[in-house]
Design a protein around this motif. Structure first.
Motif, PDB file in Angstrom:
ATOM      1  N   GLU A  29       0.774  -0.937  -0.354  1.00 32.79           N
ATOM      2  CA  GLU A  29       0.299  -0.176   0.219  1.00 32.79           C
ATOM      3  C   GLU A  29       0.560   1.298   0.055  1.00 32.79           C
ATOM      4  O   GLU A  29       0.668   2.449  -0.692  1.00 32.79           O
ATOM      5  CB  GLU A  29      -1.079  -0.252   1.260  1.00 32.79           C
ATOM      6  N   GLU A  30       1.890   1.074   0.743  1.00 32.24           N
ATOM      7  CA  GLU A  30       2.963   2.526   0.783  1.00 32.24           C
ATOM      8  C   GLU A  30       2.794   2.457  -0.399  1.00 32.24           C
ATOM      9  O   GLU A  30       3.956   3.886  -1.473  1.00 32.24           O
ATOM     10  CB  GLU A  30       3.881   2.315   1.862  1.00 32.24           C
ATOM     11  N   THR A  33       1.243   4.114  -3.259  1.00 31.88           N
ATOM     12  CA  THR A  33       0.926   5.659  -2.924  1.00 31.88           C
ATOM     13  C   THR A  33       2.015   6.598  -3.670  1.00 31.88           C
ATOM     14  O   THR A  33       2.146   7.358  -4.289  1.00 31.88           O
ATOM     15  CB  THR A  33       0.729   5.929  -1.167  1.00 31.88           C
TER      16      THR A  33
END
Length: 156
Positions: A29-30, A33
């Motif tokens: 997820e990071e 992003t």
């Protein structure tokens, strides 16, 4: 093509250098992003030397897109077959976007024929040929509700 391969390798170099300057991503997820942020900077903020110092997005939007020519007085017709999903909707591409037509859960998994004339849509049951829904597509909405017919008794 060797030229295209070179462009892709140069893009990967830019991406890798940018990611190396970011804090290490510990989750997918990071990382996603960070990649979305890079995509925004690369396409919307960073002027490009080969594009006369414009951004790729501004250059893309400045060029008119090719579309089939429609003769004066000619209307656009389409017909297709589909199956209503379990939520009672069917999808239709219109105006370059995916629209969801609300048919009703009573018809889930039923096969239908969809007839499109400009922004008018009729959904017909495949087996019975019954008109089960009509729509006037609204460009501003993704979800399209059924066209309301006046009540024969009240006229509303």
């Amino acid at each position: 093509h060797p030229q295209t391969q070179g462009k892709i390798e140069r893009f990967h170099q830019t991406l890798k250098l940018w990611l190396a300057r970011q804090p290490a991503a510990w989750t997918l997820e990071e990382l996603n992003t960070q990649l979305r942020e890079f995509q925004h900077i690369y396409n919307d903020q960073r002027p490009h030397r080969a594009l006369n110092r414009r951004t790729p997005d501004a250059t893309y939007r400045a060029i008119p897109k090719a579309v089939p020519k429609q003769l004066p007085g000619q209307e656009h017709f389409r017909a297709r077959m589909d199956r209503i999903d379990q939520t009672g909707t069917v999808s239709l591409r219109y105006g370059g976007r995916l629209r969801h037509l609300g048919i009703g859960r009573a018809y889930k998994h039923e096969k239908v024929r969809i007839l499109v004339k400009d922004n008018d849509v009729i959904v017909i049951h495949h087996d019975t040929a019954e008109i089960i829904a009509e729509f006037i597509l609204d460009d501003s909405k993704d979800y399209q509700g059924k066209k309301k017919h006046p009540d024969p008794k009240t006229g509303v």
